[in-house]
Enzyme design. Structure first.
Site, PDB file in Angstrom:
ATOM      1  N   GLU A   1       0.823  -1.211   0.000  1.00 16.70           N
ATOM      2  CA  GLU A   1       0.000   0.000   0.000  1.00 16.70           C
ATOM      3  C   GLU A   1       0.860   1.265   0.000  1.00 16.70           C
ATOM      4  O   GLU A   1       0.754   2.089   0.908  1.00 16.70           O
ATOM      5  CB  GLU A   1      -0.874   0.040   1.267  1.00 16.70           C
ATOM      6  CG  GLU A   1      -1.738  -1.159   1.504  1.00 16.70           C
ATOM      7  CD  GLU A   1      -2.356  -1.167   2.913  1.00 16.70           C
ATOM      8  OE1 GLU A   1      -1.861  -0.449   3.811  1.00 16.70           O
ATOM      9  OE2 GLU A   1      -3.334  -1.895   3.095  1.00 16.70           O
ATOM     10  N   PRO A   2       1.717   1.439  -0.987  1.00 17.64           N
ATOM     11  CA  PRO A   2       2.530   2.654  -0.973  1.00 17.64           C
ATOM     12  C   PRO A   2       1.679   3.887  -1.280  1.00 17.64           C
ATOM     13  O   PRO A   2       0.785   3.844  -2.113  1.00 17.64           O
ATOM     14  CB  PRO A   2       3.546   2.416  -2.090  1.00 17.64           C
ATOM     15  CG  PRO A   2       2.901   1.430  -3.003  1.00 17.64           C
ATOM     16  CD  PRO A   2       1.975   0.598  -2.166  1.00 17.64           C
ATOM     17  N   GLY A   3       1.945   4.963  -0.569  1.00 20.23           N
ATOM     18  CA  GLY A   3       1.293   6.239  -0.847  1.00 20.23           C
ATOM     19  C   GLY A   3       2.323   7.231  -1.326  1.00 20.23           C
ATOM     20  O   GLY A   3       2.511   7.463  -2.518  1.00 20.23           O
ATOM     21  N   ARG A   4       3.088   7.752  -0.361  1.00 16.69           N
ATOM     22  CA  ARG A   4       3.992   8.865  -0.689  1.00 16.69           C
ATOM     23  C   ARG A   4       5.039   8.514  -1.736  1.00 16.69           C
ATOM     24  O   ARG A   4       5.455   9.385  -2.490  1.00 16.69           O
ATOM     25  CB  ARG A   4       4.671   9.400   0.561  1.00 16.69           C
ATOM     26  CG  ARG A   4       5.819   8.551   1.087  1.00 16.69           C
ATOM     27  CD  ARG A   4       6.344   9.087   2.380  1.00 16.69           C
ATOM     28  NE  ARG A   4       5.292   9.099   3.369  1.00 16.69           N
ATOM     29  CZ  ARG A   4       5.073  10.110   4.221  1.00 16.69           C
ATOM     30  NH1 ARG A   4       5.842  11.163   4.208  1.00 16.69           N
ATOM     31  NH2 ARG A   4       4.109  10.030   5.095  1.00 16.69           N
TER      32      ARG A   4
ATOM     33  N   ARG B   1       2.499  20.077   5.904  1.00 13.09           N
ATOM     34  CA  ARG B   1       3.496  19.110   6.362  1.00 13.09           C
ATOM     35  C   ARG B   1       4.643  19.719   7.181  1.00 13.09           C
ATOM     36  O   ARG B   1       5.032  19.144   8.206  1.00 13.09           O
ATOM     37  CB  ARG B   1       4.036  18.295   5.181  1.00 13.09           C
ATOM     38  CG  ARG B   1       2.919  17.521   4.460  1.00 13.09           C
ATOM     39  CD  ARG B   1       3.436  16.691   3.314  1.00 13.09           C
ATOM     40  NE  ARG B   1       4.290  15.619   3.790  1.00 13.09           N
ATOM     41  CZ  ARG B   1       5.591  15.554   3.616  1.00 13.09           C
ATOM     42  NH1 ARG B   1       6.218  16.484   2.933  1.00 13.09           N
ATOM     43  NH2 ARG B   1       6.277  14.558   4.107  1.00 13.09           N
TER      44      ARG B   1
ATOM     45  N   TYR C   1       4.692  17.973  10.698  1.00 14.92           N
ATOM     46  CA  TYR C   1       5.689  16.908  10.899  1.00 14.92           C
ATOM     47  C   TYR C   1       7.121  17.414  10.798  1.00 14.92           C
ATOM     48  O   TYR C   1       8.032  16.598  10.660  1.00 14.92           O
ATOM     49  CB  TYR C   1       5.595  15.838   9.804  1.00 14.92           C
ATOM     50  CG  TYR C   1       4.258  15.261   9.478  1.00 14.92           C
ATOM     51  CD1 TYR C   1       3.522  14.540  10.415  1.00 14.92           C
ATOM     52  CD2 TYR C   1       3.756  15.367   8.183  1.00 14.92           C
ATOM     53  CE1 TYR C   1       2.318  13.967  10.064  1.00 14.92           C
ATOM     54  CE2 TYR C   1       2.549  14.795   7.825  1.00 14.92           C
ATOM     55  CZ  TYR C   1       1.835  14.097   8.775  1.00 14.92           C
ATOM     56  OH  TYR C   1       0.655  13.519   8.421  1.00 14.92           O
TER      57      TYR C   1
ATOM     58  N   CYS D   1      -1.478  34.095  10.146  1.00 14.85           N
ATOM     59  CA  CYS D   1      -1.115  34.636  11.454  1.00 14.85           C
ATOM     60  C   CYS D   1      -0.802  33.537  12.444  1.00 14.85           C
ATOM     61  O   CYS D   1      -1.505  33.358  13.443  1.00 14.85           O
ATOM     62  CB  CYS D   1      -2.261  35.482  11.988  1.00 14.85           C
ATOM     63  SG  CYS D   1      -2.939  36.533  10.732  1.00 14.85           S
ATOM     64  N   GLU D   2       0.206  32.744  12.164  1.00 12.92           N
ATOM     65  CA  GLU D   2       0.679  31.711  13.079  1.00 12.92           C
ATOM     66  C   GLU D   2       2.170  31.576  12.826  1.00 12.92           C
ATOM     67  O   GLU D   2       2.585  31.507  11.667  1.00 12.92           O
ATOM     68  CB  GLU D   2       0.089  30.327  12.736  1.00 12.92           C
ATOM     69  CG  GLU D   2      -1.387  30.259  12.669  1.00 12.92           C
ATOM     70  CD  GLU D   2      -1.965  29.347  13.736  1.00 12.92           C
ATOM     71  OE1 GLU D   2      -1.201  28.813  14.564  1.00 12.92           O
ATOM     72  OE2 GLU D   2      -3.188  29.205  13.711  1.00 12.92           O
TER      73      GLU D   2
ATOM     74  N   TYR E   1       0.197  14.071   0.668  1.00  9.64           N
ATOM     75  CA  TYR E   1      -0.219  14.734   1.904  1.00  9.64           C
ATOM     76  C   TYR E   1      -0.115  16.255   1.787  1.00  9.64           C
ATOM     77  O   TYR E   1       0.173  16.948   2.750  1.00  9.64           O
ATOM     78  CB  TYR E   1       0.577  14.191   3.109  1.00  9.64           C
ATOM     79  CG  TYR E   1       0.513  12.678   3.180  1.00  9.64           C
ATOM     80  CD1 TYR E   1      -0.666  12.045   3.565  1.00  9.64           C
ATOM     81  CD2 TYR E   1       1.592  11.876   2.797  1.00  9.64           C
ATOM     82  CE1 TYR E   1      -0.759  10.657   3.584  1.00  9.64           C
ATOM     83  CE2 TYR E   1       1.503  10.488   2.812  1.00  9.64           C
ATOM     84  CZ  TYR E   1       0.329   9.891   3.210  1.00  9.64           C
ATOM     85  OH  TYR E   1       0.231   8.524   3.224  1.00  9.64           O
TER      86      TYR E   1
HETATM   87  C1  LIG Z   1      -0.877   5.992   5.479  1.00 10.64           C
HETATM   88  C2  LIG Z   1      -0.985   4.562   5.171  1.00 10.64           C
HETATM   89  C3  LIG Z   1      -0.338   4.032   4.048  1.00 10.64           C
HETATM   90  C4  LIG Z   1       0.559   4.830   3.146  1.00 10.64           C
HETATM   91  O1  LIG Z   1       1.694   5.328   3.792  1.00 10.64           O
HETATM   92  P1  LIG Z   1       2.843   6.038   2.911  1.00 10.64           P
HETATM   93  O2  LIG Z   1       3.836   6.484   3.902  1.00 10.64           O
HETATM   94  O3  LIG Z   1       2.197   7.190   2.224  1.00 10.64           O
HETATM   95  O4  LIG Z   1       3.370   5.031   1.962  1.00 10.64           O
HETATM   96  C5  LIG Z   1      -0.540   2.692   3.758  1.00 10.64           C
HETATM   97  N1  LIG Z   1      -1.328   1.915   4.539  1.00 10.64           N
HETATM   98  C6  LIG Z   1      -1.960   2.391   5.630  1.00 10.64           C
HETATM   99  C7  LIG Z   1      -2.805   1.489   6.443  1.00 10.64           C
HETATM  100  C8  LIG Z   1      -1.805   3.723   5.986  1.00 10.64           C
HETATM  101  O5  LIG Z   1      -2.419   4.195   7.076  1.00 10.64           O
END
Ligand SMILES: *Cc1c(COP(=O)(O)O)cnc(C)c1O
Length: 421
Positions: A275-278, A314, A318, A346-347, A375
């Site tokens: 499940e890659p996102g970033r 971000r 983070y 204003c922060e 993100y």
């Molecule tokens: C956020 C998340 C991801 C993706 O994370 P990345 O750092 O963007 O790769 C995959 N699986 C689950 C369950 C998540 O909460």
């Protein structure tokens, strides 16, 4: 590698000049590169070549339907964490049997939406959630395919806010309790146990924590099978870190990650999901913003830009790093200035970088924040009544606005004032 490079002194997104997009859509805005998104997806897909697998894009990182359609058409599944994301993926043409539903707080309504529309699997994170899902599935006369998300208690060695696989984190079921929880799942009507899920955190820059977690999952697979459960699918989560240009110790490559997966779990004969996102979306997008003023403070210079923490949170949330580069290519050996790069909100948290060495800039010049595809837009808000900024998708020499900037009126008219006021 991405497709945001200088050509003839101008920053380009593939074959489109950023300055030209800015002239048409106004600043600030996000721009994504189709070629980069597809390339990153393919790196993962190829890394798992040879084993049965599905790369499910974690769409919480970037959820515009145009991006989902692009990746879905290339063969990606989707990892969703809400009913809204599920419906968005469906609206983008992704079929239910390629959608995985993650998250610790799925409501019964969300479960119903996914069961009615079709779902590949639910990644269940607690006993009460399992009971709720069982009831909803029975009421619909369906069987809900499930994995249980286990918490392997490994240190992902990442920022505390994005670590999810230590025992003190709120995610998953302690791996030590997994056999009892699987026994409970097997007894509940309406559930069909198919595998195990794990996700230990985000922006991991080493393979070792993944390896330790996957090794524990492999051991658990053997145990659960000997207890009589069918374990035919392993969801190994996302979280591989993205490289930033300033990095000297770059994170492992998808190909190395894939090879490690094959070593640790390849012998089990399971279908593998990741499940890659970033890593797919992060370096596929930039945020383009304009310098409003250059202000001299006490011993420091501020670059005040028209993008702000509501557009890209971000750094505030983070302490995330973004490389920030001018849209007009700086001359080699040109003058440098140290800036604090800040937005207009204003922060004090509305600060993107402190003491950053940059080519000297003037008001009205454009700068790009790199690595802003993940993100970024999805976490934007209208704080300070700043309308959400547009998203643009580039494909070769074409570009399209894939979410337009709302007018002030549209934003303001969403409020309603009761008649008794
Ligand atoms: C956020 C998340 C991801 C993706 O994370 P990345 O750092 O963007 O790769 C995959 N699986 C689950 C369950 C998540 O909460």
């Amino acid at each position: 590698m991405d497709h945001f490079l200088y050509r003839d002194g101008q920053l380009m997104a593939e074959d489109v000049s950023i300055a030209e997009i800015a002239a048409q859509v106004g600043t600030p805005f996000y721009v994504y590169s189709s070629a980069t998104l597809l390339r990153h997806f393919k790196l993962f897909d190829d890394a798992l070549d040879g084993i049965d697998h599905l790369v499910c894009f974690a769409m919480k990182s970037l959820s515009n339907q145009a991006v989902l359609k692009l990746l879905g058409d290339a063969g990606a599944g989707m990892d969703v964490v809400s009913g809204g994301e599920y419906l968005r993926a469906k609206a983008a043409g992704v079929s239910g049997d390629k959608i995985v539903f993650s998250g610790i707080g799925k409501t019964r309504d969300e479960m119903r939406i996914a069961l009615e529309g079709g779902i590949r699997q639910f990644n269940v994170e607690s006993e009460p959630e399992m009971e709720a899902l069982s009831e909803v599935a029975v009421s619909l006369g369906k069987a809900a395919p499930i994995t249980v998300r286990v918490n392997p208690d490994v240190d992902a060695k990442t920022h505390a806010k994005i670590s999810t696989g230590k025992k003190e984190d709120k995610f998953g079921i302690p791996i030590s309790r997994a056999r009892d929880v699987y026994a409970m799942a097997a007894d509940l009507p309406g559930l069909k146990v198919i595998g195990i899920d794990v996700h230990i955190g985000s922006q991991l820059t080493e393979l070792e924590p993944f390896r330790l977690a996957y090794r524990k999952v492999a051991e658990l697979t053997e145990q659960l099978r000997s207890d009589g459960h069918e374990i035919s699918r392993l969801d190994l989560g996302g979280g591989l870190g993205i490289p930033y240009a300033r990095d000297n110790n770059a994170p492992p490559l998808p190909i190395e990650y894939g090879a490690m997966i094959k070593e640790e779990v390849g012998h089990l004969g399971c279908e593998i999901e990741i499940e890659p996102g970033r890593l797919i979306s992060g370096n596929s997008g930039i945020l383009v913003t304009k310098v409003i003023y250059v202000k001299s403070g006490e011993g420091r210079k501020f670059l005040i830009v028209d993008g702000a923490m509501n557009d890209l949170i971000r750094p505030a949330m983070y302490e995330a790093h973004h490389d920030i580069i001018p849209v007009i290519e700086p001359q080699a050996g040109g003058e440098q200035t140290q800036y604090d790069i800040v937005g207009p909100i204003c922060e004090s948290g509305d600060t993107f970088a402190k003491g950053r060495n940059m080519p000297t800039l003037n008001a009205d010049e454009l700068v790009a924040f790199r690595s802003a595809g993940a993100y970024g837009a999805v976490m934007a808000s209208e704080y300070n009544s700043r309308p959400l900024i547009p998203e643009v998708l580039v494909h070769g020499d074409q570009f399209a606005v894939i979410r337009r900037r709302p007018t002030f009126e549209e934003m303001i008219n969403r409020d309603s004032i009761p008649e008794w006021l």
